[in-house]
Write a protein that holds these residues in place. Structure first.
Motif, PDB file in Angstrom:
ATOM      1  N   GLY A  43       0.712  -1.275  -0.090  1.00 18.06           N
ATOM      2  CA  GLY A  43      -0.022  -0.171   0.107  1.00 18.06           C
ATOM      3  C   GLY A  43       0.673   1.270   0.089  1.00 18.06           C
ATOM      4  O   GLY A  43       0.613   2.269  -0.625  1.00 18.06           O
ATOM      5  N   ALA A  44       1.866   1.183   0.836  1.00 22.79           N
ATOM      6  CA  ALA A  44       2.846   2.489   0.865  1.00 22.79           C
ATOM      7  C   ALA A  44       3.493   2.172  -0.555  1.00 22.79           C
ATOM      8  O   ALA A  44       3.512   3.832  -1.127  1.00 22.79           O
ATOM      9  N   GLN A  45       3.607   1.491  -1.192  1.00 21.90           N
ATOM     10  CA  GLN A  45       4.361   1.486  -2.723  1.00 21.90           C
ATOM     11  C   GLN A  45       3.414   2.118  -3.520  1.00 21.90           C
ATOM     12  O   GLN A  45       3.548   2.792  -4.313  1.00 21.90           O
ATOM     13  N   ALA A  46       2.032   1.449  -3.296  1.00 22.19           N
ATOM     14  CA  ALA A  46       0.939   2.064  -4.282  1.00 22.19           C
ATOM     15  C   ALA A  46       0.764   3.680  -3.967  1.00 22.19           C
ATOM     16  O   ALA A  46       0.460   4.216  -4.924  1.00 22.19           O
ATOM     17  N   PHE A  47       0.882   3.871  -2.851  1.00 24.75           N
ATOM     18  CA  PHE A  47       0.583   5.249  -2.595  1.00 24.75           C
ATOM     19  C   PHE A  47       1.637   6.097  -3.108  1.00 24.75           C
ATOM     20  O   PHE A  47       1.290   7.345  -3.921  1.00 24.75           O
ATOM     21  N   ALA A  48       2.898   5.914  -3.194  1.00 24.12           N
ATOM     22  CA  ALA A  48       3.921   6.704  -3.885  1.00 24.12           C
ATOM     23  C   ALA A  48       3.817   6.514  -5.362  1.00 24.12           C
ATOM     24  O   ALA A  48       4.076   7.537  -5.904  1.00 24.12           O
ATOM     25  N   CYS A  52      -0.176   9.947  -5.008  1.00 26.31           N
ATOM     26  CA  CYS A  52      -0.877  10.505  -3.745  1.00 26.31           C
ATOM     27  C   CYS A  52       0.074  11.373  -2.940  1.00 26.31           C
ATOM     28  O   CYS A  52      -0.502  12.519  -2.634  1.00 26.31           O
ATOM     29  N   PRO A  53       1.281  11.172  -2.927  1.00 26.34           N
ATOM     30  CA  PRO A  53       2.093  12.506  -2.320  1.00 26.34           C
ATOM     31  C   PRO A  53       2.158  13.856  -3.077  1.00 26.34           C
ATOM     32  O   PRO A  53       2.680  14.780  -2.495  1.00 26.34           O
ATOM     33  N   GLN A  54       1.619  13.817  -4.184  1.00 32.13           N
ATOM     34  CA  GLN A  54       1.466  15.109  -5.055  1.00 32.13           C
ATOM     35  C   GLN A  54       0.644  16.033  -4.158  1.00 32.13           C
ATOM     36  O   GLN A  54       0.728  17.236  -4.297  1.00 32.13           O
ATOM     37  N   CYS A  55      -0.400  15.343  -3.488  1.00 30.11           N
ATOM     38  CA  CYS A  55      -1.353  16.154  -3.010  1.00 30.11           C
ATOM     39  C   CYS A  55      -1.498  15.937  -1.326  1.00 30.11           C
ATOM     40  O   CYS A  55      -1.908  16.760  -0.432  1.00 30.11           O
ATOM     41  N   HIS A  56      -1.143  14.663  -1.019  1.00 39.01           N
ATOM     42  CA  HIS A  56      -1.189  14.625   0.538  1.00 39.01           C
ATOM     43  C   HIS A  56       0.173  14.304   1.283  1.00 39.01           C
ATOM     44  O   HIS A  56       1.125  14.017   0.622  1.00 39.01           O
ATOM     45  N   THR A  57       0.174  14.754   2.239  1.00 42.00           N
ATOM     46  CA  THR A  57       1.334  14.690   3.328  1.00 42.00           C
ATOM     47  C   THR A  57       1.069  13.535   4.368  1.00 42.00           C
ATOM     48  O   THR A  57       0.193  13.336   4.827  1.00 42.00           O
ATOM     49  N   ILE A  58       2.336  12.748   4.486  1.00 45.97           N
ATOM     50  CA  ILE A  58       2.380  11.739   5.538  1.00 45.97           C
ATOM     51  C   ILE A  58       3.760  12.109   6.317  1.00 45.97           C
ATOM     52  O   ILE A  58       4.766  11.834   5.654  1.00 45.97           O
ATOM     53  N   ARG A  59       3.334  12.349   7.405  1.00 45.65           N
ATOM     54  CA  ARG A  59       4.664  12.626   8.461  1.00 45.65           C
ATOM     55  C   ARG A  59       5.687  13.566   7.886  1.00 45.65           C
ATOM     56  O   ARG A  59       6.985  13.165   7.813  1.00 45.65           O
ATOM     57  N   GLY A  60       5.100  14.657   7.331  1.00 43.33           N
ATOM     58  CA  GLY A  60       5.955  15.716   6.876  1.00 43.33           C
ATOM     59  C   GLY A  60       6.458  15.624   5.459  1.00 43.33           C
ATOM     60  O   GLY A  60       7.200  16.483   4.875  1.00 43.33           O
ATOM     61  N   ASN A  61       5.996  14.596   4.671  1.00 40.47           N
ATOM     62  CA  ASN A  61       6.685  14.596   3.464  1.00 40.47           C
ATOM     63  C   ASN A  61       5.386  14.450   2.503  1.00 40.47           C
ATOM     64  O   ASN A  61       4.714  13.627   2.435  1.00 40.47           O
ATOM     65  N   GLY A  62       5.406  15.271   1.346  1.00 43.06           N
ATOM     66  CA  GLY A  62       4.369  15.147   0.450  1.00 43.06           C
ATOM     67  C   GLY A  62       3.724  16.723   0.078  1.00 43.06           C
ATOM     68  O   GLY A  62       4.451  17.640   0.616  1.00 43.06           O
ATOM     69  N   GLY A  63       2.512  16.718  -0.370  1.00 38.76           N
ATOM     70  CA  GLY A  63       1.887  17.893  -1.086  1.00 38.76           C
ATOM     71  C   GLY A  63       1.153  18.467   0.133  1.00 38.76           C
ATOM     72  O   GLY A  63       0.699  17.679   1.188  1.00 38.76           O
ATOM     73  N   MET A  92     -10.846  15.835  -4.486  1.00 39.71           N
ATOM     74  CA  MET A  92     -10.096  14.715  -4.790  1.00 39.71           C
ATOM     75  C   MET A  92     -10.793  13.789  -5.816  1.00 39.71           C
ATOM     76  O   MET A  92     -11.809  13.665  -5.866  1.00 39.71           O
ATOM     77  N   PRO A  93     -10.156  13.566  -6.979  1.00 41.73           N
ATOM     78  CA  PRO A  93     -10.796  12.548  -8.059  1.00 41.73           C
ATOM     79  C   PRO A  93     -10.997  11.254  -7.351  1.00 41.73           C
ATOM     80  O   PRO A  93     -10.349  10.675  -6.420  1.00 41.73           O
ATOM     81  N   VAL A  98      -8.883   3.876 -11.879  1.00 40.06           N
ATOM     82  CA  VAL A  98      -7.435   4.155 -12.013  1.00 40.06           C
ATOM     83  C   VAL A  98      -6.661   2.875 -10.971  1.00 40.06           C
ATOM     84  O   VAL A  98      -5.835   2.382 -11.902  1.00 40.06           O
ATOM     85  N   LEU A  99      -7.383   2.679 -10.042  1.00 44.13           N
ATOM     86  CA  LEU A  99      -6.651   1.333  -9.138  1.00 44.13           C
ATOM     87  C   LEU A  99      -7.362   0.056  -9.293  1.00 44.13           C
ATOM     88  O   LEU A  99      -8.582  -0.026  -9.547  1.00 44.13           O
ATOM     89  N   GLN A 100      -6.417  -0.989  -9.226  1.00 47.33           N
ATOM     90  CA  GLN A 100      -7.185  -2.345  -9.130  1.00 47.33           C
ATOM     91  C   GLN A 100      -7.538  -2.576  -7.887  1.00 47.33           C
ATOM     92  O   GLN A 100      -7.048  -1.657  -6.932  1.00 47.33           O
ATOM     93  N   ALA A 101      -8.351  -3.462  -7.743  1.00 50.41           N
ATOM     94  CA  ALA A 101      -9.031  -3.932  -6.544  1.00 50.41           C
ATOM     95  C   ALA A 101      -8.121  -4.012  -5.328  1.00 50.41           C
ATOM     96  O   ALA A 101      -8.158  -3.513  -4.223  1.00 50.41           O
TER      97      ALA A 101
END
Length: 123
Positions: A43-48, A52-63, A92-93, A98-101
């Protein structure tokens, strides 16, 4: 003399062609990353990889366009996270097409595991 040159060229051409056909195959490329059995890691790999990090921040990293997701696992349950990913919202779109199940399942597992304390000030 001309016949010898033509014969020599024909032989060299045949040898060159044979050498190309019998050359050892190139080694197969190694896989970029081993696939994890942990859905949170996938999931972390899919997030990256899904941007997703273009818009969302996790622990200080991201948009900063979207909300900080560092503590989303404390605020939302799995189904709420899944609905947000699949259906989107005003800004949010939707990612259902876009994503597989399996990617959505992995993202839900990862995001639900994010349980940092909320950074909202207490009132």
């Amino acid at each position: 003399m001309i016949l010898r040159r033509l014969a020599l060229l024909a032989i060299l051409s045949a040898v060159s062609s044979f050498a190309q056909d019998s050359a050892p195959p190139a080694p197969a490329p190694s896989p970029a990353e081993p696939v994890s059995t942990d859905p949170r890691i996938r999931g972390a790999q899919a997030f990256a990889s899904s941007g997703c990090p273009q818009c969302h921040t996790i622990r200080g990293n991201g948009g900063v366009k979207g909300p900080d997701l560092s503590g989303v696992g404390r605020r939302l349950n799995d189904e709420q996270i899944r609905a947000q990913i699949q259906n989107g919202s005003k800004q949010m779109p939707a990612f259902s097409d876009v994503l597989q199940a399996s990617e959505t399942d992995d993202l839900v597992a990862y995001l639900h595991s994010l349980r940092d304390k909320s950074k909202h000030p207490k009132k």
